[in-house]
Design an enzyme around this catalytic site. Sequence first.
Site, PDB file in Angstrom:
ATOM      1  N   SER A 137      11.889  -8.422 -42.344  1.00 43.08           N
ATOM      2  CA  SER A 137      11.677  -9.437 -43.494  1.00 43.08           C
ATOM      3  C   SER A 137      10.201  -9.153 -44.001  1.00 43.08           C
ATOM      4  O   SER A 137      10.079  -9.634 -45.232  1.00 43.08           O
ATOM      5  CB  SER A 137      11.761 -10.883 -43.150  1.00 43.08           C
ATOM      6  OG  SER A 137      10.880 -11.168 -42.140  1.00 43.08           O
ATOM      7  N   SER A 183       3.763  -0.479 -28.533  1.00 41.92           N
ATOM      8  CA  SER A 183       2.425  -0.696 -29.224  1.00 41.92           C
ATOM      9  C   SER A 183       1.572   0.059 -28.205  1.00 41.92           C
ATOM     10  O   SER A 183       1.886   0.222 -26.906  1.00 41.92           O
ATOM     11  CB  SER A 183       2.230  -2.146 -28.919  1.00 41.92           C
ATOM     12  OG  SER A 183       0.886  -2.440 -29.075  1.00 41.92           O
ATOM     13  N   ASN A 230      -4.436  -5.060 -22.893  1.00 40.04           N
ATOM     14  CA  ASN A 230      -5.464  -5.634 -23.792  1.00 40.04           C
ATOM     15  C   ASN A 230      -5.445  -7.064 -23.088  1.00 40.04           C
ATOM     16  O   ASN A 230      -4.528  -7.802 -22.807  1.00 40.04           O
ATOM     17  CB  ASN A 230      -4.730  -5.835 -25.127  1.00 40.04           C
ATOM     18  CG  ASN A 230      -5.881  -6.003 -26.006  1.00 40.04           C
ATOM     19  OD1 ASN A 230      -6.957  -5.865 -25.870  1.00 40.04           O
ATOM     20  ND2 ASN A 230      -5.473  -6.668 -27.342  1.00 40.04           N
ATOM     21  N   TYR A 271       2.335  -9.718 -24.054  1.00 35.77           N
ATOM     22  CA  TYR A 271       2.899  -8.799 -25.155  1.00 35.77           C
ATOM     23  C   TYR A 271       2.667  -7.337 -24.414  1.00 35.77           C
ATOM     24  O   TYR A 271       3.608  -6.742 -24.905  1.00 35.77           O
ATOM     25  CB  TYR A 271       1.653  -8.923 -26.392  1.00 35.77           C
ATOM     26  CG  TYR A 271       2.092  -8.146 -27.462  1.00 35.77           C
ATOM     27  CD1 TYR A 271       2.909  -8.169 -28.398  1.00 35.77           C
ATOM     28  CD2 TYR A 271       1.195  -6.847 -27.845  1.00 35.77           C
ATOM     29  CE1 TYR A 271       3.268  -7.383 -29.411  1.00 35.77           C
ATOM     30  CE2 TYR A 271       1.480  -6.113 -28.670  1.00 35.77           C
ATOM     31  CZ  TYR A 271       2.310  -6.431 -29.795  1.00 35.77           C
ATOM     32  OH  TYR A 271       2.549  -5.598 -30.683  1.00 35.77           O
ATOM     33  N   ALA A 272       1.710  -7.146 -23.572  1.00 35.38           N
ATOM     34  CA  ALA A 272       1.523  -5.772 -23.111  1.00 35.38           C
ATOM     35  C   ALA A 272       2.919  -5.423 -21.854  1.00 35.38           C
ATOM     36  O   ALA A 272       3.425  -4.556 -22.162  1.00 35.38           O
ATOM     37  CB  ALA A 272       0.268  -5.627 -22.364  1.00 35.38           C
ATOM     38  N   ALA A 273       3.323  -6.553 -21.412  1.00 34.39           N
ATOM     39  CA  ALA A 273       4.342  -6.371 -20.284  1.00 34.39           C
ATOM     40  C   ALA A 273       5.575  -5.986 -21.238  1.00 34.39           C
ATOM     41  O   ALA A 273       6.429  -5.185 -20.935  1.00 34.39           O
ATOM     42  CB  ALA A 273       4.401  -7.782 -19.466  1.00 34.39           C
ATOM     43  N   LYS A 327       5.814  -4.436 -24.148  1.00 32.58           N
ATOM     44  CA  LYS A 327       5.615  -3.257 -24.899  1.00 32.58           C
ATOM     45  C   LYS A 327       5.765  -2.186 -23.935  1.00 32.58           C
ATOM     46  O   LYS A 327       6.378  -1.051 -24.121  1.00 32.58           O
ATOM     47  CB  LYS A 327       4.469  -3.166 -25.713  1.00 32.58           C
ATOM     48  CG  LYS A 327       4.503  -4.253 -27.059  1.00 32.58           C
ATOM     49  CD  LYS A 327       5.521  -3.957 -27.917  1.00 32.58           C
ATOM     50  CE  LYS A 327       5.726  -5.026 -29.155  1.00 32.58           C
ATOM     51  NZ  LYS A 327       6.897  -4.494 -29.780  1.00 32.58           N
TER      52      LYS A 327
HETATM   53  P1  NAI Z   1       5.151  -9.093 -38.549  1.00 31.66           P
HETATM   54  O1  NAI Z   1       4.773 -10.263 -37.913  1.00 31.66           O
HETATM   55  O2  NAI Z   1       4.523  -8.879 -39.989  1.00 31.66           O
HETATM   56  O3  NAI Z   1       6.731  -8.834 -38.470  1.00 31.66           O
HETATM   57  C1  NAI Z   1       7.565  -9.237 -37.400  1.00 31.66           C
HETATM   58  C2  NAI Z   1       9.090  -9.021 -37.823  1.00 31.66           C
HETATM   59  O4  NAI Z   1       9.565  -9.324 -36.666  1.00 31.66           O
HETATM   60  C3  NAI Z   1       9.309  -9.722 -39.089  1.00 31.66           C
HETATM   61  O5  NAI Z   1      10.029  -8.634 -39.529  1.00 31.66           O
HETATM   62  C4  NAI Z   1      10.198 -10.796 -38.339  1.00 31.66           C
HETATM   63  O6  NAI Z   1      11.215 -10.884 -39.088  1.00 31.66           O
HETATM   64  C5  NAI Z   1      10.530 -10.244 -37.056  1.00 31.66           C
HETATM   65  N1  NAI Z   1      10.841 -11.314 -36.085  1.00 31.66           N
HETATM   66  C6  NAI Z   1       9.931 -12.014 -35.328  1.00 31.66           C
HETATM   67  N2  NAI Z   1      10.345 -12.915 -34.481  1.00 31.66           N
HETATM   68  C7  NAI Z   1      11.676 -12.945 -34.874  1.00 31.66           C
HETATM   69  C8  NAI Z   1      12.910 -13.506 -34.519  1.00 31.66           C
HETATM   70  N3  NAI Z   1      12.917 -14.447 -33.658  1.00 31.66           N
HETATM   71  N4  NAI Z   1      14.272 -13.403 -34.957  1.00 31.66           N
HETATM   72  C9  NAI Z   1      14.201 -12.455 -35.860  1.00 31.66           C
HETATM   73  N5  NAI Z   1      13.219 -11.538 -36.234  1.00 31.66           N
HETATM   74  C10 NAI Z   1      12.121 -11.917 -35.865  1.00 31.66           C
HETATM   75  O7  NAI Z   1       4.801  -7.822 -37.445  1.00 31.66           O
HETATM   76  P2  NAI Z   1       4.588  -6.248 -37.718  1.00 31.66           P
HETATM   77  O8  NAI Z   1       3.027  -6.050 -37.621  1.00 31.66           O
HETATM   78  O9  NAI Z   1       5.369  -5.809 -38.898  1.00 31.66           O
HETATM   79  O10 NAI Z   1       5.315  -5.796 -36.382  1.00 31.66           O
HETATM   80  C11 NAI Z   1       6.407  -4.992 -36.301  1.00 31.66           C
HETATM   81  C12 NAI Z   1       6.551  -4.569 -34.921  1.00 31.66           C
HETATM   82  O11 NAI Z   1       5.517  -3.451 -34.785  1.00 31.66           O
HETATM   83  C13 NAI Z   1       6.467  -5.693 -33.795  1.00 31.66           C
HETATM   84  O12 NAI Z   1       7.208  -5.200 -32.767  1.00 31.66           O
HETATM   85  C14 NAI Z   1       4.860  -5.358 -33.329  1.00 31.66           C
HETATM   86  O13 NAI Z   1       4.899  -5.576 -31.969  1.00 31.66           O
HETATM   87  C15 NAI Z   1       4.724  -3.780 -33.509  1.00 31.66           C
HETATM   88  N6  NAI Z   1       3.147  -3.440 -33.605  1.00 31.66           N
HETATM   89  C16 NAI Z   1       2.660  -4.043 -34.561  1.00 31.66           C
HETATM   90  C17 NAI Z   1       1.287  -3.405 -34.652  1.00 31.66           C
HETATM   91  C18 NAI Z   1       0.316  -4.116 -35.923  1.00 31.66           C
HETATM   92  O14 NAI Z   1      -0.822  -3.606 -35.813  1.00 31.66           O
HETATM   93  N7  NAI Z   1       0.661  -4.619 -36.737  1.00 31.66           N
HETATM   94  C19 NAI Z   1       0.579  -2.681 -33.710  1.00 31.66           C
HETATM   95  C20 NAI Z   1       1.659  -2.405 -32.713  1.00 31.66           C
HETATM   96  C21 NAI Z   1       2.832  -2.732 -32.880  1.00 31.66           C
END
Ligand code: NAI
Length: 237
Positions: free
Chosen positions: A13, A132, A139, A145-147, A149
């Site tokens: 989203s 990640s 971290n 979160y680390a566990a 990932k």
């Molecule tokens: P964000 O918070 O902007 O987006 C999170 C996404 O997960 C959204 O699209 C949302 O729809 C979905 N989501 C969360 N909970 C949900 C649920 N209960 N049901 C359905 N969808 C759900 O985060 P971002 O930054 O776009 O992260 C995307 C991925 O990348 C994640 O897995 C995050 O851990 C990983 N990541 C992000 C980093 C960053 O610096 N932004 C760094 C390393 C990993």
Amino acid sequence: MSETRKALVTGGSRGIGLQIIQTLLAEGCEVWYLSRSKAAELESELVHHISCDMADRESVASALETVVSEAQEIDILVNNAGITRDGLIMRMKDEAWDDVIAVNLTSVFLTCRRIGRLMATQRKGAIVNISSVVGIMGNGGQTNYAASKAGIIGFSKSLARELSGRNVRVNVVAPGFIETSMTEVLSDKVKDTIKTQIPLGRIGNTEEVAQTVAFLSSDKASYITGQVLAVDGGMAM
Ligand code: NAI
């Protein structure tokens, strides 16, 4: 198999997932995505939103059956949905642990089990799971979160071995600090400190992660499986 590749993305989203969907569309894919809310940016007859809470097993199971019945085949699965509930271990509530493991790790098991079965039958498929650098380096304040990932990495390597005989590849992308709403909450001071730990000296963008996902899910990566590719400006080398 049809020429238009069919992809399933969890989350999407906003942030990295939204960019992954836009990149896969630009590469000629038809995309189904599972998230609680629909993205206004994704108005196209080639994109299908299925409302789903990735923390809820029944919601995931029912969304996956809808996708399978609509798409019939899935060429690409990207597990992107993820959350953080940060806190020091001594103060971490059970819910903060359970929620993060449910959304970040259990959902990956559920989608890979169902779609992995479909891909095994097709004898073709590519799975990319988003981990990640925190899953590699750890971290403080992010044990949950680390566990989750790090769990994705062990899970994906095992799955890569299980599905290799069926021509299904499984890889992991481990982003570093990427500009999204997950990181915009950080103060400029914290961001400046982070930049000093990144050899390339800057925070990354969603496009850089999405291009890597598109590569690993394409035939250009046909001899790559079980790998973890960090997209992190050199942070975790
Ligand atoms: P964000 O918070 O902007 O987006 C999170 C996404 O997960 C959204 O699209 C949302 O729809 C979905 N989501 C969360 N909970 C949900 C649920 N209960 N049901 C359905 N969808 C759900 O985060 P971002 O930054 O776009 O992260 C995307 C991925 O990348 C994640 O897995 C995050 O851990 C990983 N990541 C992000 C980093 C960053 O610096 N932004 C760094 C390393 C990993």
